[in-house]
Design a protein around this motif. Structure first.
Motif, PDB file in Angstrom:
ATOM      1  N   GLU A 205       0.717  -1.244  -0.010  1.00  0.00           N
ATOM      2  CA  GLU A 205      -0.145   0.088   0.026  1.00  0.00           C
ATOM      3  C   GLU A 205       0.873   1.143  -0.128  1.00  0.00           C
ATOM      4  OE1 GLU A 205      -3.552   2.079   2.694  1.00  0.00           O
ATOM      5  OE2 GLU A 205      -2.848   0.105   3.126  1.00  0.00           O
ATOM      6  N   GLN A 206       2.056   1.165   0.740  1.00  0.00           N
ATOM      7  CA  GLN A 206       2.651   2.339   0.916  1.00  0.00           C
ATOM      8  C   GLN A 206       3.441   2.726  -0.569  1.00  0.00           C
ATOM      9  OE1 GLN A 206       5.238   1.215   4.157  1.00  0.00           O
ATOM     10  NE2 GLN A 206       4.648   2.710   5.352  1.00  0.00           N
ATOM     11  N   ARG A 207       3.928   1.517  -1.044  1.00  0.00           N
ATOM     12  CA  ARG A 207       4.548   1.599  -2.375  1.00  0.00           C
ATOM     13  C   ARG A 207       3.613   2.185  -3.480  1.00  0.00           C
ATOM     14  NH1 ARG A 207       6.481  -2.969  -2.431  1.00  0.00           N
ATOM     15  NH2 ARG A 207       8.606  -2.601  -1.597  1.00  0.00           N
ATOM     16  N   SER A 208       2.288   1.816  -3.499  1.00  0.00           N
ATOM     17  CA  SER A 208       1.275   2.063  -4.357  1.00  0.00           C
ATOM     18  C   SER A 208       1.063   3.623  -4.350  1.00  0.00           C
ATOM     19  CB  SER A 208       0.249   1.416  -4.337  1.00  0.00           C
ATOM     20  OG  SER A 208      -0.922   1.790  -5.202  1.00  0.00           O
ATOM     21  N   ASP A 209       0.830   4.020  -3.053  1.00  0.00           N
ATOM     22  CA  ASP A 209       0.488   5.335  -2.677  1.00  0.00           C
ATOM     23  C   ASP A 209       1.591   6.221  -3.330  1.00  0.00           C
ATOM     24  OD1 ASP A 209      -1.244   7.385  -1.642  1.00  0.00           O
ATOM     25  OD2 ASP A 209      -0.091   7.471  -0.006  1.00  0.00           O
ATOM     26  N   PHE A 210       2.800   5.843  -2.719  1.00  0.00           N
ATOM     27  CA  PHE A 210       4.007   6.687  -3.326  1.00  0.00           C
ATOM     28  C   PHE A 210       4.218   7.024  -4.758  1.00  0.00           C
ATOM     29  CE2 PHE A 210       8.620   7.865  -3.844  1.00  0.00           C
ATOM     30  CZ  PHE A 210       8.657   8.989  -3.083  1.00  0.00           C
ATOM     31  N   LEU A 211       4.070   5.885  -5.460  1.00  0.00           N
ATOM     32  CA  LEU A 211       4.152   5.754  -6.861  1.00  0.00           C
ATOM     33  C   LEU A 211       2.998   6.551  -7.374  1.00  0.00           C
ATOM     34  CD1 LEU A 211       5.470   4.661  -9.479  1.00  0.00           C
ATOM     35  CD2 LEU A 211       3.878   2.545  -9.189  1.00  0.00           C
ATOM     36  N   LYS A 212       1.952   6.608  -6.875  1.00  0.00           N
ATOM     37  CA  LYS A 212       0.957   7.480  -7.410  1.00  0.00           C
ATOM     38  C   LYS A 212       1.075   8.908  -7.205  1.00  0.00           C
ATOM     39  CE  LYS A 212      -4.180   8.802  -6.544  1.00  0.00           C
ATOM     40  NZ  LYS A 212      -5.281   8.276  -5.491  1.00  0.00           N
ATOM     41  N   MET A 213       1.855   9.338  -6.350  1.00  0.00           N
ATOM     42  CA  MET A 213       2.457  10.593  -6.072  1.00  0.00           C
ATOM     43  C   MET A 213       3.376  11.198  -7.270  1.00  0.00           C
ATOM     44  SD  MET A 213       4.823  12.105  -2.897  1.00  0.00           S
ATOM     45  CE  MET A 213       6.155  11.487  -4.087  1.00  0.00           C
ATOM     46  N   LEU A 214       4.383   9.898  -7.169  1.00  0.00           N
ATOM     47  CA  LEU A 214       5.508  10.252  -8.210  1.00  0.00           C
ATOM     48  C   LEU A 214       5.011  10.627  -9.560  1.00  0.00           C
ATOM     49  CD1 LEU A 214       8.456   7.856  -7.673  1.00  0.00           C
ATOM     50  CD2 LEU A 214       8.391  10.352  -7.732  1.00  0.00           C
ATOM     51  N   LEU A 215       3.986   9.703 -10.008  1.00  0.00           N
ATOM     52  CA  LEU A 215       3.332   9.812 -11.461  1.00  0.00           C
ATOM     53  C   LEU A 215       2.508  11.137 -11.619  1.00  0.00           C
ATOM     54  CD1 LEU A 215       1.927   6.469 -11.735  1.00  0.00           C
ATOM     55  CD2 LEU A 215       3.861   7.572 -13.026  1.00  0.00           C
ATOM     56  N   LEU A 216       1.958  11.931 -10.274  1.00  0.00           N
ATOM     57  CA  LEU A 216       1.450  13.092 -10.402  1.00  0.00           C
ATOM     58  C   LEU A 216       2.586  14.253 -10.412  1.00  0.00           C
ATOM     59  CD1 LEU A 216      -0.676  15.191  -9.713  1.00  0.00           C
ATOM     60  CD2 LEU A 216      -0.370  14.950  -7.222  1.00  0.00           C
ATOM     61  N   TYR A 217       3.647  13.859  -9.921  1.00  0.00           N
ATOM     62  CA  TYR A 217       4.825  14.839 -10.036  1.00  0.00           C
ATOM     63  C   TYR A 217       5.198  14.742 -11.529  1.00  0.00           C
ATOM     64  CZ  TYR A 217       9.510  16.492  -8.932  1.00  0.00           C
ATOM     65  OH  TYR A 217      10.795  17.475  -8.562  1.00  0.00           O
ATOM     66  N   TYR A 218       5.146  13.776 -12.429  1.00  0.00           N
ATOM     67  CA  TYR A 218       5.605  13.809 -13.603  1.00  0.00           C
ATOM     68  C   TYR A 218       4.471  14.330 -14.533  1.00  0.00           C
ATOM     69  CZ  TYR A 218       9.602  10.835 -13.965  1.00  0.00           C
ATOM     70  OH  TYR A 218      11.033  10.420 -14.067  1.00  0.00           O
ATOM     71  N   GLU A 219       3.262  14.503 -14.050  1.00  0.00           N
ATOM     72  CA  GLU A 219       2.224  15.204 -14.778  1.00  0.00           C
ATOM     73  C   GLU A 219       2.329  16.558 -14.653  1.00  0.00           C
ATOM     74  OE1 GLU A 219      -1.900  13.623 -14.460  1.00  0.00           O
ATOM     75  OE2 GLU A 219      -1.068  12.103 -13.304  1.00  0.00           O
ATOM     76  N   LEU A 220       2.904  17.000 -13.700  1.00  0.00           N
ATOM     77  CA  LEU A 220       3.041  18.578 -13.258  1.00  0.00           C
ATOM     78  C   LEU A 220       4.019  19.080 -13.892  1.00  0.00           C
ATOM     79  CD1 LEU A 220       2.246  18.487  -9.424  1.00  0.00           C
ATOM     80  CD2 LEU A 220       0.733  19.352 -11.101  1.00  0.00           C
ATOM     81  N   HIS A 221       4.964  18.338 -14.454  1.00  0.00           N
ATOM     82  CA  HIS A 221       6.262  18.774 -14.930  1.00  0.00           C
ATOM     83  C   HIS A 221       6.443  18.535 -16.455  1.00  0.00           C
ATOM     84  CE1 HIS A 221       8.078  20.592 -11.290  1.00  0.00           C
ATOM     85  NE2 HIS A 221       7.461  19.294 -10.772  1.00  0.00           N
TER      86      HIS A 221
END
Length: 239
Positions: A205-221
């Motif tokens: 769950e932690q890995r999935s949630d952190f990955l979701k955040m990282l992908l948002l980071y990519y979307e923003l940049h």
């Protein structure tokens, strides 16, 4: 213009009954697209479909018109042959995910030797190692540096990380400032390498949630960046 270069397969799309359209990221010319006629039916042709599996490393000879159209591939040979990247189910899932990331994130038709050598090294590392549950996370963080938006590792003691600015900050200034568990995980990954990333212990769950955040980071940049379709499969595997 004839080029002789190392290249990595980013995508291979079936076109019609027998053709392939392949995207290669080359050391000499960046991202280029080639049409390979009859490759899926001809047994005597110059190329084999197996040469163009995702993330395969090639040595190519190509003719480039440099007009933004399909280029002509004259020759291709597999180099740095993988032992497990396409046969191990978990690694094969990572390959699909990473290839989708690269197709969405890299668009330049120009050389970027530092990025190319990073990809070459990272995929060879993945092929040879078994402790890989955190590989995609580490890969995304490292890749962001070559794309121009690596998280700033200064002031990491601050209580917030601003996804828009890529910096640690003392106060929350927008809706994209993270805190808590994901912030702690980010700090941990900024202090490790591929060889010791397995020391960052995460639940599925932690890995999935952190990955979701990282992908948002990519979307923003990255304008037009799209979440990989293989994300669901990847999360299931590492859960």
């Amino acid at each position: 213009m004839i080029i002789n270069s190392k290249a990595i397969v980013i995508s291979a799309l079936k076109y019609g009954e027998a053709d392939l359209i392949v995207n290669l990221y080359s050391l000499e010319s960046g991202l280029r697209t080639y049409m390979l006629r009859g490759i899926l039916k001809s047994k005597k042709g110059k190329f084999k479909a197996s040469q163009f599996q995702l993330l395969t490393q090639l040595d190519i000879v190509a003719s480039h018109k440099n007009k933004g159209t399909l280029e002509y591939l004259k020759d291709a040979k597999v180099i740095n042959t993988y032992n497990s990247l396409h046969t191990n189910m978990i690694k094969a899932s990572l390959v699909m995910f990473i290839a989708e990331i690269l197709k969405s994130a890299i668009r330049e038709e120009e050389a970027n030797p530092a990025l190319y050598h990073f990809l070459e090294t990272a995929f060879s590392w993945l092929d040879l190692h078994d402790k890989i549950a955190n590989f995609h996370i580490m890969f995304l963080l490292k890749l962001s540096g070559f794309l121009g938006f690596q998280p700033d590792d200064l002031n990491t003691e601050q209580p917030f990380f601003n996804l828009l600015e890529g910096t640690f900050e003392p106060v929350k200034t927008n809706e994209y400032c993270i805190e808590g568990e994901n912030l702690d995980i980010l700090r941990a990954f900024l202090n490790v390498s591929f060889n010791d990333m397995h020391q960052v212990k995460l639940t599925g769950e932690q890995r999935s949630d952190f990955l979701k955040m990282l992908l948002l980071y990519y979307e923003l940049h990255i304008e037009g960046f799209r979440k990989p379709k293989s994300l669901t499969v990847l999360n299931e595997i590492f859960n």
